[in-house]
Design a protein around this motif. Structure first.
Motif, PDB file in Angstrom:
ATOM      1  N   ASN A 282       3.768 -18.629  -1.620  1.00 16.57           N
ATOM      2  CA  ASN A 282       4.689 -17.908  -0.750  1.00 16.57           C
ATOM      3  C   ASN A 282       6.122 -18.199  -1.157  1.00 16.57           C
ATOM      4  O   ASN A 282       6.569 -19.336  -1.115  1.00 16.57           O
ATOM      5  CB  ASN A 282       4.415 -18.338   0.697  1.00 16.57           C
ATOM      6  CG  ASN A 282       5.289 -17.669   1.716  1.00 16.57           C
ATOM      7  OD1 ASN A 282       5.706 -18.289   2.672  1.00 16.57           O
ATOM      8  ND2 ASN A 282       5.576 -16.399   1.538  1.00 16.57           N
TER       9      ASN A 282
ATOM     10  N   ILE B 197      -0.362 -11.210 -10.432  1.00 17.17           N
ATOM     11  CA  ILE B 197      -0.876 -10.824  -9.122  1.00 17.17           C
ATOM     12  C   ILE B 197      -2.232 -10.146  -9.310  1.00 17.17           C
ATOM     13  O   ILE B 197      -2.401  -9.304 -10.190  1.00 17.17           O
ATOM     14  CB  ILE B 197       0.121  -9.902  -8.375  1.00 17.17           C
ATOM     15  CG1 ILE B 197      -0.288  -9.737  -6.916  1.00 17.17           C
ATOM     16  CG2 ILE B 197       0.306  -8.580  -9.079  1.00 17.17           C
ATOM     17  CD1 ILE B 197      -0.118 -10.974  -6.076  1.00 17.17           C
TER      18      ILE B 197
ATOM     19  N   ASP C 155      -4.157  -8.740  -6.662  1.00 20.63           N
ATOM     20  CA  ASP C 155      -4.500  -7.764  -5.634  1.00 20.63           C
ATOM     21  C   ASP C 155      -4.288  -6.342  -6.147  1.00 20.63           C
ATOM     22  O   ASP C 155      -3.153  -5.979  -6.509  1.00 20.63           O
ATOM     23  CB  ASP C 155      -3.659  -7.988  -4.384  1.00 20.63           C
ATOM     24  CG  ASP C 155      -3.993  -9.296  -3.680  1.00 20.63           C
ATOM     25  OD1 ASP C 155      -5.125  -9.779  -3.875  1.00 20.63           O
ATOM     26  OD2 ASP C 155      -3.130  -9.823  -2.955  1.00 20.63           O
TER      27      ASP C 155
ATOM     28  N   LEU D  35      -1.215  -4.168  -5.318  1.00 22.96           N
ATOM     29  CA  LEU D  35       0.074  -4.604  -5.853  1.00 22.96           C
ATOM     30  C   LEU D  35       0.115  -4.512  -7.373  1.00 22.96           C
ATOM     31  O   LEU D  35       1.028  -5.040  -8.014  1.00 22.96           O
ATOM     32  CB  LEU D  35       0.362  -6.046  -5.414  1.00 22.96           C
ATOM     33  CG  LEU D  35       0.462  -6.275  -3.900  1.00 22.96           C
ATOM     34  CD1 LEU D  35       0.612  -7.757  -3.590  1.00 22.96           C
ATOM     35  CD2 LEU D  35       1.627  -5.491  -3.311  1.00 22.96           C
TER      36      LEU D  35
ATOM     37  N   SER E  54       3.378  -3.249  -8.577  1.00 20.19           N
ATOM     38  CA  SER E  54       4.563  -3.787  -7.910  1.00 20.19           C
ATOM     39  C   SER E  54       5.551  -4.361  -8.917  1.00 20.19           C
ATOM     40  O   SER E  54       5.180  -5.150  -9.795  1.00 20.19           O
ATOM     41  CB  SER E  54       4.156  -4.878  -6.920  1.00 20.19           C
ATOM     42  OG  SER E  54       5.298  -5.545  -6.413  1.00 20.19           O
TER      43      SER E  54
ATOM     44  N   HIS F  13       6.283  -8.326  -8.381  1.00 22.14           N
ATOM     45  CA  HIS F  13       5.280  -9.319  -8.753  1.00 22.14           C
ATOM     46  C   HIS F  13       5.110  -9.352 -10.268  1.00 22.14           C
ATOM     47  O   HIS F  13       5.391  -8.371 -10.969  1.00 22.14           O
ATOM     48  CB  HIS F  13       3.934  -8.997  -8.097  1.00 22.14           C
ATOM     49  CG  HIS F  13       3.892  -9.296  -6.638  1.00 22.14           C
ATOM     50  ND1 HIS F  13       3.646 -10.550  -6.139  1.00 22.14           N
ATOM     51  CD2 HIS F  13       4.094  -8.504  -5.560  1.00 22.14           C
ATOM     52  CE1 HIS F  13       3.689 -10.520  -4.823  1.00 22.14           C
ATOM     53  NE2 HIS F  13       3.962  -9.288  -4.442  1.00 22.14           N
TER      54      HIS F  13
ATOM     55  N   THR G  18      -4.994 -12.512  -2.589  1.00 22.25           N
ATOM     56  CA  THR G  18      -5.563 -12.756  -1.266  1.00 22.25           C
ATOM     57  C   THR G  18      -7.060 -12.981  -1.370  1.00 22.25           C
ATOM     58  O   THR G  18      -7.700 -12.570  -2.343  1.00 22.25           O
ATOM     59  CB  THR G  18      -5.284 -11.567  -0.332  1.00 22.25           C
ATOM     60  OG1 THR G  18      -5.816 -10.368  -0.931  1.00 22.25           O
ATOM     61  CG2 THR G  18      -3.795 -11.390  -0.110  1.00 22.25           C
TER      62      THR G  18
ATOM     63  N   ASN H 194       1.283  -7.068   7.670  1.00 21.30           N
ATOM     64  CA  ASN H 194       2.181  -7.319   6.545  1.00 21.30           C
ATOM     65  C   ASN H 194       1.318  -7.435   5.290  1.00 21.30           C
ATOM     66  O   ASN H 194       0.586  -8.405   5.123  1.00 21.30           O
ATOM     67  CB  ASN H 194       2.978  -8.604   6.783  1.00 21.30           C
ATOM     68  CG  ASN H 194       4.083  -8.824   5.771  1.00 21.30           C
ATOM     69  OD1 ASN H 194       3.991  -8.365   4.632  1.00 21.30           O
ATOM     70  ND2 ASN H 194       5.123  -9.535   6.179  1.00 21.30           N
TER      71      ASN H 194
ATOM     72  N   ASP I 124       2.066  -7.890   2.181  1.00 20.82           N
ATOM     73  CA  ASP I 124       2.514  -8.741   1.084  1.00 20.82           C
ATOM     74  C   ASP I 124       3.376  -9.858   1.653  1.00 20.82           C
ATOM     75  O   ASP I 124       4.557  -9.663   1.933  1.00 20.82           O
ATOM     76  CB  ASP I 124       3.293  -7.926   0.055  1.00 20.82           C
ATOM     77  CG  ASP I 124       3.726  -8.746  -1.152  1.00 20.82           C
ATOM     78  OD1 ASP I 124       3.365  -9.935  -1.234  1.00 20.82           O
ATOM     79  OD2 ASP I 124       4.424  -8.193  -2.028  1.00 20.82           O
TER      80      ASP I 124
ATOM     81  N   GLN J 171       4.707 -12.219   0.288  1.00 17.83           N
ATOM     82  CA  GLN J 171       5.780 -12.688  -0.587  1.00 17.83           C
ATOM     83  C   GLN J 171       7.022 -11.814  -0.518  1.00 17.83           C
ATOM     84  O   GLN J 171       8.002 -12.080  -1.218  1.00 17.83           O
ATOM     85  CB  GLN J 171       5.285 -12.776  -2.042  1.00 17.83           C
ATOM     86  CG  GLN J 171       4.259 -13.869  -2.256  1.00 17.83           C
ATOM     87  CD  GLN J 171       4.174 -14.290  -3.702  1.00 17.83           C
ATOM     88  OE1 GLN J 171       5.104 -14.864  -4.241  1.00 17.83           O
ATOM     89  NE2 GLN J 171       3.052 -14.009  -4.334  1.00 17.83           N
ATOM     90  N   ASN J 172       6.995 -10.772   0.299  1.00 14.60           N
ATOM     91  CA  ASN J 172       8.192  -9.947   0.412  1.00 14.60           C
ATOM     92  C   ASN J 172       9.196 -10.592   1.361  1.00 14.60           C
ATOM     93  O   ASN J 172       8.972 -11.668   1.899  1.00 14.60           O
ATOM     94  CB  ASN J 172       7.831  -8.511   0.855  1.00 14.60           C
ATOM     95  CG  ASN J 172       7.186  -8.475   2.231  1.00 14.60           C
ATOM     96  OD1 ASN J 172       7.448  -9.326   3.074  1.00 14.60           O
ATOM     97  ND2 ASN J 172       6.355  -7.472   2.470  1.00 14.60           N
TER      98      ASN J 172
ATOM     99  N   GLN K 137      -1.537 -15.146   0.224  1.00 11.46           N
ATOM    100  CA  GLN K 137      -1.880 -15.142  -1.197  1.00 11.46           C
ATOM    101  C   GLN K 137      -2.014 -16.590  -1.656  1.00 11.46           C
ATOM    102  O   GLN K 137      -1.245 -17.457  -1.240  1.00 11.46           O
ATOM    103  CB  GLN K 137      -0.804 -14.402  -1.998  1.00 11.46           C
ATOM    104  CG  GLN K 137      -0.756 -12.913  -1.679  1.00 11.46           C
ATOM    105  CD  GLN K 137       0.541 -12.251  -2.110  1.00 11.46           C
ATOM    106  OE1 GLN K 137       1.478 -12.915  -2.530  1.00 11.46           O
ATOM    107  NE2 GLN K 137       0.594 -10.944  -1.984  1.00 11.46           N
TER     108      GLN K 137
END
Length: 566
Positions: free
Chosen positions: A118, A148, A150, A153, A156, A159, A169, A191, A193, A195-196, A206
């Motif tokens: 995180n 990442i 997932d 993402l 993304s 990431h 996750t 939520n 993600d 990490q946002n 995660q």
């Protein structure tokens, strides 16, 4: 090259000497060795994997033959199998620092934490107010370190998709699914993600776990694969007593030139010389101790230890000060699941899933979900605690089916915590340097922190009052009958500190008398000495710590290479 103890075959001079093989030390060592430098890593603990002599084997992986016979091909210890993180945390070797549980093993706390990955918020890093360390400067290093896993993402831009650390996750548990449903019913958004920058809502944490169900730690992914390189040496079981400085005749600035290392099991001390730099990666409790032992710190304080520390090479009053940490209250609930829980109740099937493909509960930390807790039901878009749900009770058992709901304060109030040297100067020089430092850490010297966690517990109860949790979970400890004042007393008596220690050699501008390192992580007032661990963090992020430490180390490696090879 791996060497388990000091011996005559070990060379004594290297380009870089790195003190500590935790997450930051592992990353910096790997990057410098890849750049062609000779690197020595000194680790006080023992090995964390079977190949490094650890025999706490808890699982294997291999192949299932056509006849149903299983053939193991890999052996894993409790430091590598995610579900056993609590065993490694609670029963693994730790430093003898009262009030702390810092791992004393290769990989450090990165090999015994709960693997929640995180980042802090942009506001956290911008708030450090140090040139080159704002959120925009940190983002490339988060991306560089990460892959990442997932699928949502996969595209993304926030990431990483090719870094050493696997992150994703692991939704698997009935508690998690029930909790998400109750959060939604209580008005918390999902939520997707964690990490946002949004510190609001519920969702799935995660974790740094690879696709084979193995802990994806910096030691496992950066340093361990490089131990066959001839220019990289790891020594385990070796304590660094102090850093040695030389005083050039024509230059008033002392130069870090070597370290005095000691093998406790043999009683042998050896001096290793660094041609380029000594790099401290011993963590936020041991790094300031080594600095103070070496004559870097508050001159007036060090004067009381002049019989053992006769010279002060840099008068930095901030060494050991600014100690910060998160802390949490673990509340216990009864929980009556309506479906089977994937836990130890059926270890054969769970072991088989892990052995043949890295699946099952062994490839998870045993929990999956959390929430950013608002102060109350009417608040929106803000949070002050982070919540997680654990199956059962950490380190013990209950006569009923249970779960733990942890409430962890996100940003503790400013305080005057510190770490100082042990006080026994009658010891021999070696024993003086080896003695444990002392924590001055009072979690609840500020009433505001008690009030914050109490609000968090009340908010968890509000969430759990919505379906389906309202029909399945009941608070046991603390009991729901406690008044707000009594709940505050319970928080004071029952909360525990995380191992998120940071800030004890903080980064800042050179005109800041409390700063210990500058923006390039060089210790102010001396040459050829750098710090690359959580000690340098000016203010603790609104997150768990591991992802931030990893990004710091990646950036530190770039800074070192730029400074020494540009």
């Amino acid at each position: 090259m791996l060497c388990l103890e000091l011996g005559q075959s070990i060379q004594l001079t290297y380009d870089y000497i790195i003190i500590g093989s935790g997450s930051s030390g592992s990353i910096v060592a790997s990057r410098l060795a890849d750049n062609g430098s000779s690197v020595l890593v000194l680790e006080a603990g023992g090995g964390s994997s079977f190949a490094l002599g650890n025999r706490d084997v808890v699982a294997t992986q291999g192949n299932m033959g056509a006849n149903g016979a299983y053939t193991p091909t890999s052996v894993y210890t409790k430091y590598e199998v995610p579900l056993y993180w609590s065993s490694s945390y609670l029963t693994g070797p730790n430093w003898d620092i009262a009030g702390a549980g810092v791992a004393k093993v290769t990989g450090g706390c990165g090999n015994h934490n709960g693997m929640v990955f995180n980042r802090g918020t942009s506001t956290d890093y911008d708030g450090w107010n140090v040139n080159g360390w704002n959120a925009a400067s940190m983002l490339p290093y988060f991306i560089k370190s990460e892959t990442i896993l997932d699928p949502p993402l996969a595209a993304s831009t926030l990431h990483g998709h090719s870094g050493p650390i696997n992150v994703g996750t692991h939704p698997f548990d009935s508690e998690g699914a029930d909790f998400i449903s109750s959060c939604n019913a209580a008005g918390l958004p999902f939520n997707a993600d964690f990490q946002n920058d949004t510190r609001d809502g519920c969702g799935y944490f995660q974790f740094n776990i690879d696709p084979n169900g193995i802990r994806s730690s910096p030691f496992e992914k950066y340093l361990k694969p490089k131990l066959n390189k001839p220019n990289l040496t790891l020594l385990t079981g070796i304590h660094v007593l102090r850093i040695n400085f030389i005083q050039p005749i024509l230059n008033p600035t002392p130069i870090a030139s070597s370290v005095l290392a000691h093998n406790v099991s043999t009683g042998v001390s050896t001096t290793f010389t660094a041609l380029k730099e000594v790099i401290l990666a011993a963590g936020a409790l041991n790094t300031p101790k080594i600095l103070l032992n070496s004559g870097v710190g508050d001159a007036s304080y060090l004067a009381t230890y002049s019989s053992k520390i006769p010279y002060v090479y840099s008068n930095r009053t901030g060494v050991g000060k600014n100690l910060q940490n998160h802390f949490l209250a673990l509340t216990v609930w009864s929980y009556n699941a309506t479906s089977n829980r994937p836990t130890f109740y059926d270890m054969f099937s769970q072991s088989l899933l892990f052995q043949t493909g890295g699946g099952g509960i062994l490839g998870t930390p045993g929990f999956s979900v959390g929430a950013w807790l608002r102060p109350n039901a009417s608040a929106t878009g803000v949070s002050e605690n982070v919540m997680l749900i654990l199956p059962g009770v950490l380190g013990s058992s209950t006569p009923f089916q249970s779960m733990s709901v942890g409430v962890s304060i996100s940003q503790p109030a400013p305080n005057n915590h510190s770490i100082v040297l042990g006080s026994n100067t009658a010891l021999s020089a070696v024993d003086f340097y080896l003695q444990a430092p002392k924590l001055n850490f009072n979690m609840f010297s500020n009433q505001a922190d008690v009030d914050t966690i109490v609000r968090g517990i009340m908010e968890t109860r509000r969430i759990m009052s919505f379906p389906p949790m309202n029909n399945r979970a009941t608070p046991v400890n603390p009991p729901s009958t406690l008044s707000t004042s009594e709940l505050g007393d319970w928080v004071r008596n029952s909360s525990i500190a995380h191992q998120h220690w940071c800030g004890t050699a903080k980064m800042g501008n050179t005109n800041d008398p409390t700063a210990v390192v500058d923006s390039r992580l060089k210790v102010i007032g001396v040459n050829n000495l750098r710090i690359v661990d959580a000690s340098i963090i000016p203010t603790i992020p609104n997150s768990l710590m591991h992802a931030t430490v990893i990004a710091i180390a990646e950036k530190a490696a770039d800074l070192i290479i730029q400074d020494k090879y540009s």
